[in-house]
Design an enzyme around this catalytic site. Structure first.
Site: not given
Ligand code: NAP
Length: 263
Positions: A38, A179-180, A101, A43, A229, A68
């Site tokens: 994604d 999702p995290l 987006h 980005y 993981e 996007k």
């Molecule tokens: N469409 C939109 O408006 C939109 C908005 C937000 C996000 N997104 C998409 O969704 C993706 C995911 O969302 P997100 O990046 O906001 O947040 P996320 O996936 O919920 O969380 C990412 C965070 O969690 C940490 N993490 C990842 N795996 C882990 C694990 N196994 N244990 C502990 N910590 C962990 C990462 O750190 P490390 O990298 O240091 O592991 C990072 O700080 C984005 O990257 C993007 O592609 C889209």
């Protein structure tokens, strides 16, 4: 998806991964089995994503790529140009999914017309939306093309049930971003207890919860161990009781923005 192609239920998110880090993360993800990436024009890493995919030696058709159109690229002509620019940066002739987006009030309808053209011209195998809440989806209910996917913030602490339900009715795939919960709830006791019972981590429980709800999950990590993981989630199952317990965590907690404000 309703446009005919399939989307892998797990992918890697790439927000905040730039340059070499984006390249290395995508290379590693592909090596450990991810087939869904994604990205987004916003980005700033489409070139690295494309480069990593080519360097992997895995056939392009075996990898699902989403990008996007960003807010300042919206409108009919601008979105068509933005799609071409994204394809150029990625080095592809088409993407698997092209999303709006963010539902920019003054531009989203025109942008959706452009998405239909992108689909027709085969520059995307499917088109969809992101951050569309019920009111935004209603605007598209009568369109010739229904979004294949709606990507929005979704985790146990934020479960917009009305949006999920409307997506299901419209046969739109629900894709969970953050999702995290961006790692902010990793110490939550309820999740940690469930994780311990399964010999898994809290992150794996959060991803598994989404998969069992049939949400597409795109956790982001730039760390090789955590990338692995986050994909190691297919050898256990949460019980109905555990699913219910996690469902009970909903507290309307946003780690990003609340799109209902973009009326
Ligand atoms: N469409 C939109 O408006 C939109 C908005 C937000 C996000 N997104 C998409 O969704 C993706 C995911 O969302 P997100 O990046 O906001 O947040 P996320 O996936 O919920 O969380 C990412 C965070 O969690 C940490 N993490 C990842 N795996 C882990 C694990 N196994 N244990 C502990 N910590 C962990 C990462 O750190 P490390 O990298 O240091 O592991 C990072 O700080 C984005 O990257 C993007 O592609 C889209």
């Amino acid at each position: 998806m309703n446009h005919g192609s399939s989307i892998p239920i797990l992918g890697i998110g790439t927000w905040q991964l730039q340059g070499r880090r984006a390249y290395e993360a995508v290379r590693h993800a592909l090596k450990v089995g991810y087939r869904h990436i994604d990205t987004a024009s916003m980005y700033g890493n489409e070139s690295e994503v494309g480069e990593a995919i080519r360097a992997s030696g895995i056939p392009r058709d075996d990898i699902f790529v989403t990008t996007k159109v960003w807010n300042d690229e919206q409108g009919y002509d601008a979105a068509l140009r933005a799609c071409d620019a994204s394809l150029k940066r990625l080095g592809f002739t088409s993407v698997d999914l092209y999303l709006i987006h963010w539902p920019v009030r003054t531009k989203r309808k025109e942008t959706w017309r452009a998405m239909a053209r992108v689909l027709k011209e085969g520059k995307a195998r499917a088109v969809g939306v992101s951050n569309y809440m019920v009111a935004h989806l209603e605007e598209l209910a009568g369109s010739a093309v229904t979004p294949a996917v709606n990507q929005f913030e979704l985790h146990p602490w934020l479960q917009p049930r009305d949006v999920i339900e409307r997506c299901r009715q419209m046969k739109i795939v629900v894709e969970a971003y953050s999702p995290l919960a961006r790692g902010r709830k990793m110490k939550d006791k309820t999740v940690a207890e469930i994780a311990a019972k399964h010999g898994k981590t809290s992150a794996q429980v959060l991803i598994r919860w989404g998969l069992q709800r049939e949400f597409v999950e795109i956790p982001k990590s730039g760390d090789p161990a955590r990338i692995g993981e986050n994909a190691d989630v297919f050898d256990f199952a949460l019980t109905a009781t555990e699913m219910k317990t996690l469902e009970g965590l909903d507290e309307q907690y946003h780690v990003t923005w609340d799109p209902t404000r973009e009326a």
